[in-house]
Design a protein around this motif. Sequence first.
Motif, PDB file in Angstrom:
ATOM      1  N   GLU A   1       0.828  -1.196   0.000  1.00 54.58           N
ATOM      2  CA  GLU A   1       0.000   0.000   0.000  1.00 54.58           C
ATOM      3  C   GLU A   1       0.861   1.244   0.000  1.00 54.58           C
ATOM      4  O   GLU A   1       1.827   1.350   0.743  1.00 54.58           O
ATOM      5  N   ILE A   2       0.534   2.165  -0.876  1.00 57.13           N
ATOM      6  CA  ILE A   2       1.157   3.483  -0.837  1.00 57.13           C
ATOM      7  C   ILE A   2       0.283   4.384   0.021  1.00 57.13           C
ATOM      8  O   ILE A   2      -0.924   4.411  -0.144  1.00 57.13           O
ATOM      9  N   GLU A   3       0.914   5.109   0.907  1.00 54.80           N
ATOM     10  CA  GLU A   3       0.154   6.005   1.781  1.00 54.80           C
ATOM     11  C   GLU A   3      -0.597   7.050   0.959  1.00 54.80           C
ATOM     12  O   GLU A   3      -0.070   7.637   0.027  1.00 54.80           O
ATOM     13  N   LYS A   4      -1.854   7.252   1.282  1.00 51.59           N
ATOM     14  CA  LYS A   4      -2.667   8.265   0.603  1.00 51.59           C
ATOM     15  C   LYS A   4      -2.416   9.635   1.242  1.00 51.59           C
ATOM     16  O   LYS A   4      -2.805   9.870   2.372  1.00 51.59           O
ATOM     17  N   PRO A   5      -1.777  10.543   0.515  1.00 55.35           N
ATOM     18  CA  PRO A   5      -1.598  11.878   1.099  1.00 55.35           C
ATOM     19  C   PRO A   5      -2.841  12.726   0.888  1.00 55.35           C
ATOM     20  O   PRO A   5      -3.552  12.552  -0.080  1.00 55.35           O
ATOM     21  N   ASP A   6      -3.099  13.634   1.789  1.00 56.87           N
ATOM     22  CA  ASP A   6      -4.150  14.599   1.532  1.00 56.87           C
ATOM     23  C   ASP A   6      -3.546  15.739   0.714  1.00 56.87           C
ATOM     24  O   ASP A   6      -2.355  15.755   0.408  1.00 56.87           O
ATOM     25  N   LYS A   7      -4.372  16.708   0.315  1.00 54.06           N
ATOM     26  CA  LYS A   7      -3.883  17.742  -0.601  1.00 54.06           C
ATOM     27  C   LYS A   7      -2.771  18.584   0.017  1.00 54.06           C
ATOM     28  O   LYS A   7      -1.924  19.101  -0.680  1.00 54.06           O
ATOM     29  N   GLN A   8      -2.782  18.719   1.334  1.00 54.92           N
ATOM     30  CA  GLN A   8      -1.769  19.534   1.972  1.00 54.92           C
ATOM     31  C   GLN A   8      -0.421  18.824   2.064  1.00 54.92           C
ATOM     32  O   GLN A   8       0.592  19.449   2.262  1.00 54.92           O
ATOM     33  N   SER A   9      -0.395  17.500   1.917  1.00 53.26           N
ATOM     34  CA  SER A   9       0.847  16.770   2.140  1.00 53.26           C
ATOM     35  C   SER A   9       1.389  16.104   0.875  1.00 53.26           C
ATOM     36  O   SER A   9       2.262  15.261   0.965  1.00 53.26           O
TER      37      SER A   9
ATOM     38  N   TYR B   1       4.678  13.870   0.523  1.00 60.12           N
ATOM     39  CA  TYR B   1       4.613  12.497   0.023  1.00 60.12           C
ATOM     40  C   TYR B   1       5.686  12.242  -1.036  1.00 60.12           C
ATOM     41  O   TYR B   1       6.386  11.227  -1.012  1.00 60.12           O
ATOM     42  N   LEU B   2       5.859  13.175  -1.975  1.00 58.31           N
ATOM     43  CA  LEU B   2       6.880  13.013  -3.005  1.00 58.31           C
ATOM     44  C   LEU B   2       8.270  12.950  -2.388  1.00 58.31           C
ATOM     45  O   LEU B   2       9.089  12.107  -2.757  1.00 58.31           O
ATOM     46  N   ARG B   3       8.521  13.833  -1.444  1.00 58.82           N
ATOM     47  CA  ARG B   3       9.847  13.844  -0.814  1.00 58.82           C
ATOM     48  C   ARG B   3      10.091  12.560  -0.019  1.00 58.82           C
ATOM     49  O   ARG B   3      11.180  11.992  -0.068  1.00 58.82           O
ATOM     50  N   ALA B   4       9.077  12.109   0.712  1.00 59.72           N
ATOM     51  CA  ALA B   4       9.244  10.922   1.555  1.00 59.72           C
ATOM     52  C   ALA B   4       9.467   9.665   0.735  1.00 59.72           C
ATOM     53  O   ALA B   4      10.228   8.772   1.132  1.00 59.72           O
ATOM     54  N   THR B   5       8.809   9.557  -0.415  1.00 63.04           N
ATOM     55  CA  THR B   5       8.912   8.348  -1.240  1.00 63.04           C
ATOM     56  C   THR B   5       9.951   8.464  -2.347  1.00 63.04           C
ATOM     57  O   THR B   5      10.236   7.487  -3.036  1.00 63.04           O
TER      58      THR B   5
ATOM     59  N   PHE C   1      16.180  15.912 -18.883  1.00 63.27           N
ATOM     60  CA  PHE C   1      15.554  16.598 -17.759  1.00 63.27           C
ATOM     61  C   PHE C   1      15.960  15.905 -16.474  1.00 63.27           C
ATOM     62  O   PHE C   1      15.881  14.677 -16.359  1.00 63.27           O
ATOM     63  N   THR C   2      16.368  16.685 -15.495  1.00 62.48           N
ATOM     64  CA  THR C   2      16.769  16.164 -14.193  1.00 62.48           C
ATOM     65  C   THR C   2      15.912  16.834 -13.132  1.00 62.48           C
ATOM     66  O   THR C   2      15.897  18.061 -13.026  1.00 62.48           O
ATOM     67  N   GLY C   3      15.180  16.043 -12.353  1.00 62.67           N
ATOM     68  CA  GLY C   3      14.313  16.613 -11.327  1.00 62.67           C
ATOM     69  C   GLY C   3      13.098  15.757 -11.109  1.00 62.67           C
ATOM     70  O   GLY C   3      13.195  14.535 -11.026  1.00 62.67           O
ATOM     71  N   ILE C   4      11.902  16.391 -10.987  1.00 55.39           N
ATOM     72  CA  ILE C   4      10.656  15.653 -10.784  1.00 55.39           C
ATOM     73  C   ILE C   4       9.601  16.140 -11.771  1.00 55.39           C
ATOM     74  O   ILE C   4       9.570  17.309 -12.133  1.00 55.39           O
ATOM     75  N   ILE C   5       8.756  15.201 -12.204  1.00 53.34           N
ATOM     76  CA  ILE C   5       7.677  15.479 -13.146  1.00 53.34           C
ATOM     77  C   ILE C   5       6.360  15.045 -12.520  1.00 53.34           C
ATOM     78  O   ILE C   5       6.220  13.880 -12.102  1.00 53.34           O
ATOM     79  N   VAL C   6       5.390  15.939 -12.465  1.00 48.16           N
ATOM     80  CA  VAL C   6       4.030  15.621 -12.044  1.00 48.16           C
ATOM     81  C   VAL C   6       3.115  16.141 -13.146  1.00 48.16           C
ATOM     82  O   VAL C   6       3.099  17.340 -13.431  1.00 48.16           O
ATOM     83  N   ALA C   7       2.352  15.237 -13.780  1.00 47.34           N
ATOM     84  CA  ALA C   7       1.544  15.655 -14.925  1.00 47.34           C
ATOM     85  C   ALA C   7       0.422  14.667 -15.177  1.00 47.34           C
ATOM     86  O   ALA C   7       0.455  13.521 -14.701  1.00 47.34           O
ATOM     87  N   ASN C   8      -0.574  15.118 -15.931  1.00 44.61           N
ATOM     88  CA  ASN C   8      -1.630  14.210 -16.350  1.00 44.61           C
ATOM     89  C   ASN C   8      -1.082  13.151 -17.296  1.00 44.61           C
ATOM     90  O   ASN C   8      -1.474  11.988 -17.236  1.00 44.61           O
ATOM     91  N   GLU C   9      -0.128  13.559 -18.159  1.00 45.12           N
ATOM     92  CA  GLU C   9       0.410  12.634 -19.149  1.00 45.12           C
ATOM     93  C   GLU C   9       1.879  12.938 -19.393  1.00 45.12           C
ATOM     94  O   GLU C   9       2.302  14.092 -19.453  1.00 45.12           O
TER      95      GLU C   9
END
Length: 397
Positions: A151-159, A163-167, A366-374
Amino acid sequence: MREKYISQQSGVTLIELLAALTISALLIGIVYGIFTYSVQSNNKTQSHINLRQEANLIITEMRKRHQEATANYEICYDELLANELPSKQGLSLEKVSVDDVIIDATHCKQEIDPSKALPVKFTLTDQQNRNQFTIDTVIEGRRNSGSVAVEIEKPDKQSFADYLRATGTFVYVNKFELKGSPNIIGETGTVVIREGLKEINGGGSISIEAKEIYIKGNVSIKNSILGNLTEPVSNIYINGDVDIDGGNSTKIFGYLKYTGDLSVKNNKDVMTHPAEKVNSILSFPAYIPALKEESWYREQEYDSDQTLRDNMKYFGESIEFNNDKKQTYENVIIASKGDISLKNVDIIGILFAPQGKVEIDGSSKFTGIIVANEFISSSGNSQVQFKMPGKDVELPF
């Protein structure tokens, strides 16, 4: 008259001939030198690749034996490197240490307990190309069998940022499409794909390397690599069916757990570790976070200037960068209402497109993090590499 005619004829003097021969010899020498250096460089590069692959195969076989053993066993030197194989001819195994015990052609390591971790060190040498590759790792002890739920922990919108940093998540997307010859590299990071993989077909050069790979939905792969080529061993969790077309270029490096059906074609040895069907996997975060209020981005000094530069903070509509300069742009943060497109650029930072797609094309890195729909890698030899921003960087979600 004849003498006058002969005296008027032009010709090549001995000095001119010698000069021409000297220049030709120099040019031939330069061309030959460049050619020789190129061949040697290519040979050395290929040698390093071969050494890494062979070292990984040795570790894979040792891990398989260690984790499948039901009682104490021994490892001997002559079992590790089969020189009769064409791919291993000319290679030598040196400085072999198993569980802190040196082994060679006359000494074995005995009474190895498969329930305990096994430290392994060795150096693989290509004498012909004067190249070496050293492995220093620890093989995990035998795992207990049985279905488990992950199970991956479900973060709420504030966290979500926490969550990204922790995982160590550096790619977090709904849809994922790879073409060309891309590499997704984050050996200690995490990749999350929330709507399955309809197909990865990269002609043998697509790879996703991460310590943890989570995929919700069915997966179909061909001519591709999932998981780390070397340590740490990957955990690959798939909530759905898995269809693998093996061939010579497909490999699953790591422990595969899945909930649906598993189909493996054309290569029964495609998996380096045991695969396990489980009853349930994954409780994914239920969303990709939305953009913050525009006032927040203004307060954080984001602007709408689309000029690519160091320390750039962009907020606005779809944005595209296409740059043939051999330059790396650092600390770039982009929060887009639409799409983000990178073509032939090298960027370090954060890409955030919750309603659109991030497309990396050409020879972009690209070096870093990507968060996107696609996420789309549409062509070329693009690369995505894991780097978590420092704690002092305010993430844009």
